[in-house]
Design a protein around this motif. Structure first.
Motif, PDB file in Angstrom:
ATOM      1  N   PHE A 171       0.936  -1.071   0.138  1.00 16.45           N
ATOM      2  CA  PHE A 171       0.047  -0.029  -0.110  1.00 16.45           C
ATOM      3  C   PHE A 171       0.863   1.302  -0.011  1.00 16.45           C
ATOM      4  O   PHE A 171       0.635   2.231  -0.697  1.00 16.45           O
ATOM      5  CB  PHE A 171      -0.944  -0.087   1.257  1.00 16.45           C
ATOM      6  N   ALA A 172       1.989   1.163   0.637  1.00 13.05           N
ATOM      7  CA  ALA A 172       2.800   2.418   0.790  1.00 13.05           C
ATOM      8  C   ALA A 172       3.546   2.501  -0.645  1.00 13.05           C
ATOM      9  O   ALA A 172       3.606   3.864  -0.941  1.00 13.05           O
ATOM     10  CB  ALA A 172       3.829   2.033   2.011  1.00 13.05           C
ATOM     11  N   SER A 173       3.951   1.677  -1.117  1.00 10.66           N
ATOM     12  CA  SER A 173       4.420   1.701  -2.508  1.00 10.66           C
ATOM     13  C   SER A 173       3.340   2.050  -3.640  1.00 10.66           C
ATOM     14  O   SER A 173       3.457   3.097  -4.402  1.00 10.66           O
ATOM     15  CB  SER A 173       4.846   0.415  -2.979  1.00 10.66           C
ATOM     16  N   PHE A 174       2.110   1.840  -3.387  1.00  8.09           N
ATOM     17  CA  PHE A 174       1.079   2.409  -4.345  1.00  8.09           C
ATOM     18  C   PHE A 174       0.871   3.761  -3.991  1.00  8.09           C
ATOM     19  O   PHE A 174       0.671   4.725  -5.032  1.00  8.09           O
ATOM     20  CB  PHE A 174      -0.226   1.583  -4.153  1.00  8.09           C
ATOM     21  N   VAL A 175       0.772   4.173  -2.834  1.00 11.14           N
ATOM     22  CA  VAL A 175       0.780   5.475  -2.467  1.00 11.14           C
ATOM     23  C   VAL A 175       1.742   6.464  -2.886  1.00 11.14           C
ATOM     24  O   VAL A 175       1.742   7.621  -3.388  1.00 11.14           O
ATOM     25  CB  VAL A 175       0.675   5.918  -0.940  1.00 11.14           C
ATOM     26  N   LEU A 176       3.018   5.860  -2.730  1.00 15.21           N
ATOM     27  CA  LEU A 176       4.263   6.503  -3.462  1.00 15.21           C
ATOM     28  C   LEU A 176       4.322   6.828  -4.979  1.00 15.21           C
ATOM     29  O   LEU A 176       4.544   7.822  -5.488  1.00 15.21           O
ATOM     30  CB  LEU A 176       5.739   6.028  -2.772  1.00 15.21           C
TER      31      LEU A 176
ATOM     32  N   TRP B 198       6.441  -2.132  -7.986  1.00 10.49           N
ATOM     33  CA  TRP B 198       6.689  -2.811  -6.799  1.00 10.49           C
ATOM     34  C   TRP B 198       5.521  -3.392  -6.258  1.00 10.49           C
ATOM     35  O   TRP B 198       5.803  -4.557  -5.438  1.00 10.49           O
ATOM     36  CB  TRP B 198       7.351  -1.791  -5.946  1.00 10.49           C
ATOM     37  N   VAL B 199       4.441  -2.905  -6.484  1.00 15.74           N
ATOM     38  CA  VAL B 199       3.469  -3.323  -5.801  1.00 15.74           C
ATOM     39  C   VAL B 199       2.966  -5.076  -6.062  1.00 15.74           C
ATOM     40  O   VAL B 199       2.831  -5.649  -5.156  1.00 15.74           O
ATOM     41  CB  VAL B 199       2.106  -2.695  -6.075  1.00 15.74           C
ATOM     42  N   PRO B 200       3.052  -5.337  -7.330  1.00 19.08           N
ATOM     43  CA  PRO B 200       2.470  -6.781  -7.561  1.00 19.08           C
ATOM     44  C   PRO B 200       4.044  -7.580  -7.111  1.00 19.08           C
ATOM     45  O   PRO B 200       3.762  -8.822  -6.530  1.00 19.08           O
ATOM     46  CB  PRO B 200       2.295  -6.841  -8.930  1.00 19.08           C
ATOM     47  N   SER B 201       5.101  -7.173  -7.029  1.00 13.37           N
ATOM     48  CA  SER B 201       6.302  -7.811  -6.787  1.00 13.37           C
ATOM     49  C   SER B 201       6.366  -7.950  -5.137  1.00 13.37           C
ATOM     50  O   SER B 201       6.601  -8.991  -4.726  1.00 13.37           O
ATOM     51  CB  SER B 201       7.593  -7.046  -7.209  1.00 13.37           C
TER      52      SER B 201
ATOM     53  N   SER C  13       1.763   9.289  -5.839  1.00  7.34           N
ATOM     54  CA  SER C  13       2.280  10.734  -5.528  1.00  7.34           C
ATOM     55  C   SER C  13       3.209  11.270  -6.497  1.00  7.34           C
ATOM     56  O   SER C  13       3.389  12.516  -6.927  1.00  7.34           O
ATOM     57  CB  SER C  13       2.606  10.937  -4.013  1.00  7.34           C
ATOM     58  N   LEU C  14       4.097  10.480  -6.919  1.00  9.24           N
ATOM     59  CA  LEU C  14       5.191  10.681  -7.844  1.00  9.24           C
ATOM     60  C   LEU C  14       4.596  11.040  -9.334  1.00  9.24           C
ATOM     61  O   LEU C  14       5.024  12.055  -9.776  1.00  9.24           O
ATOM     62  CB  LEU C  14       6.266   9.476  -7.983  1.00  9.24           C
ATOM     63  N   TRP C  15       3.661  10.158  -9.445  1.00 10.52           N
ATOM     64  CA  TRP C  15       2.885  10.628 -10.757  1.00 10.52           C
ATOM     65  C   TRP C  15       2.088  11.643 -10.859  1.00 10.52           C
ATOM     66  O   TRP C  15       2.385  12.729 -11.981  1.00 10.52           O
ATOM     67  CB  TRP C  15       1.674   9.402 -11.168  1.00 10.52           C
ATOM     68  N   PHE C  16       1.510  12.375 -10.004  1.00  7.55           N
ATOM     69  CA  PHE C  16       0.920  13.249  -9.996  1.00  7.55           C
ATOM     70  C   PHE C  16       1.583  14.607  -9.440  1.00  7.55           C
ATOM     71  O   PHE C  16       1.227  15.920  -9.673  1.00  7.55           O
ATOM     72  CB  PHE C  16      -0.272  13.405  -9.163  1.00  7.55           C
ATOM     73  N   LEU C  17       2.623  14.509  -8.707  1.00 12.05           N
ATOM     74  CA  LEU C  17       3.078  15.779  -7.828  1.00 12.05           C
ATOM     75  C   LEU C  17       4.246  16.231  -8.458  1.00 12.05           C
ATOM     76  O   LEU C  17       4.900  17.129  -8.056  1.00 12.05           O
ATOM     77  CB  LEU C  17       3.172  15.572  -6.308  1.00 12.05           C
ATOM     78  N   GLY C  18       5.224  15.290  -9.403  1.00 14.54           N
ATOM     79  CA  GLY C  18       6.550  15.476  -9.976  1.00 14.54           C
ATOM     80  C   GLY C  18       6.583  16.143 -10.952  1.00 14.54           C
ATOM     81  O   GLY C  18       5.395  16.726 -11.524  1.00 14.54           O
ATOM     82  N   ASP C  19       7.741  16.382 -11.701  1.00 16.85           N
ATOM     83  CA  ASP C  19       7.919  16.691 -12.946  1.00 16.85           C
ATOM     84  C   ASP C  19       7.281  16.099 -14.036  1.00 16.85           C
ATOM     85  O   ASP C  19       6.907  14.811 -13.898  1.00 16.85           O
ATOM     86  CB  ASP C  19       9.652  17.035 -13.161  1.00 16.85           C
ATOM     87  N   THR C  20       6.822  16.523 -15.157  1.00 18.52           N
ATOM     88  CA  THR C  20       6.008  15.826 -16.208  1.00 18.52           C
ATOM     89  C   THR C  20       6.712  14.457 -16.638  1.00 18.52           C
ATOM     90  O   THR C  20       6.310  13.528 -16.858  1.00 18.52           O
ATOM     91  CB  THR C  20       5.600  16.675 -17.198  1.00 18.52           C
ATOM     92  N   GLU C  21       8.054  14.789 -16.888  1.00 17.16           N
ATOM     93  CA  GLU C  21       8.791  13.628 -17.963  1.00 17.16           C
ATOM     94  C   GLU C  21       9.472  12.616 -16.856  1.00 17.16           C
ATOM     95  O   GLU C  21       9.066  11.523 -16.957  1.00 17.16           O
ATOM     96  CB  GLU C  21      10.057  14.320 -18.526  1.00 17.16           C
ATOM     97  N   THR C  22      10.030  12.852 -16.033  1.00 18.99           N
ATOM     98  CA  THR C  22      10.877  12.047 -15.074  1.00 18.99           C
ATOM     99  C   THR C  22       9.459  11.461 -13.966  1.00 18.99           C
ATOM    100  O   THR C  22       9.863  10.399 -13.507  1.00 18.99           O
ATOM    101  CB  THR C  22      11.982  12.611 -14.428  1.00 18.99           C
ATOM    102  N   ALA C  23       8.693  12.309 -13.590  1.00 21.82           N
ATOM    103  CA  ALA C  23       7.832  12.050 -12.472  1.00 21.82           C
ATOM    104  C   ALA C  23       6.865  10.628 -13.027  1.00 21.82           C
ATOM    105  O   ALA C  23       6.674   9.770 -12.401  1.00 21.82           O
ATOM    106  CB  ALA C  23       6.887  13.059 -11.977  1.00 21.82           C
TER     107      ALA C  23
ATOM    108  N   GLY D  80       6.883   7.069 -11.491  1.00 20.11           N
ATOM    109  CA  GLY D  80       5.525   6.799 -10.702  1.00 20.11           C
ATOM    110  C   GLY D  80       5.472   5.043 -11.402  1.00 20.11           C
ATOM    111  O   GLY D  80       4.914   4.247 -10.655  1.00 20.11           O
ATOM    112  N   ILE D  81       5.878   4.814 -12.525  1.00 20.25           N
ATOM    113  CA  ILE D  81       5.640   3.657 -13.040  1.00 20.25           C
ATOM    114  C   ILE D  81       6.487   2.640 -12.560  1.00 20.25           C
ATOM    115  O   ILE D  81       6.164   1.471 -12.267  1.00 20.25           O
ATOM    116  CB  ILE D  81       5.754   3.558 -14.775  1.00 20.25           C
ATOM    117  N   PHE D  82       7.755   2.938 -12.556  1.00 17.72           N
ATOM    118  CA  PHE D  82       8.739   1.999 -11.701  1.00 17.72           C
ATOM    119  C   PHE D  82       8.438   1.785 -10.182  1.00 17.72           C
ATOM    120  O   PHE D  82       8.425   0.559 -10.021  1.00 17.72           O
ATOM    121  CB  PHE D  82      10.020   2.882 -11.861  1.00 17.72           C
ATOM    122  N   VAL D  83       7.959   2.809  -9.363  1.00 21.76           N
ATOM    123  CA  VAL D  83       7.485   2.292  -8.268  1.00 21.76           C
ATOM    124  C   VAL D  83       6.090   1.643  -8.201  1.00 21.76           C
ATOM    125  O   VAL D  83       5.987   0.667  -7.259  1.00 21.76           O
ATOM    126  CB  VAL D  83       7.491   3.685  -7.299  1.00 21.76           C
TER     127      VAL D  83
END
Length: 82
Positions: free
Chosen positions: A41-46, A69-72, A49-59, A63-66
């Motif tokens: 759940f913490a990985s999902f929330v992170l 982690w959830v299914p892993s 939050s990275l997807w919506f609150l960071g820079d457009t390109e790297t975030a 966000g996809i990379f983190v």
């Protein structure tokens, strides 16, 4: 750990009624199962939050990379608990 709970009566029911109302198994989560669920759940929330609150390109890439982690984490928890 397995607890037994009656559907209609508590454990104080006499033996003659306990045959009519059999006990059902109720499983209780272990501490390590809760740990893996909290980590997923913490990985999902992170990830969100990275997807919506960071820079457009790297975030979005982070966000996809983190988010992967959830299914892993859940698979790792299933391996250790199974």
């Amino acid at each position: 750990m397995v607890l037994y709970a009656s559907t209609a009566y508590s454990r104080e029911v006499s033996r003659e009624f306990s045959t009519f109302f059999p006990y059902k198994k109720v499983s209780v989560m272990k501490k390590n199962q809760i740990f893996f669920l909290i980590a997923a759940f913490a990985s999902f929330v992170l990830s969100v939050s990275l997807w919506f609150l960071g820079d457009t390109e790297t975030a979005k890439l982070q966000g996809i990379f983190v988010g992967l982690w959830v299914p892993s984490i859940l698979a790792l928890g299933g391996y250790f608990n199974g």
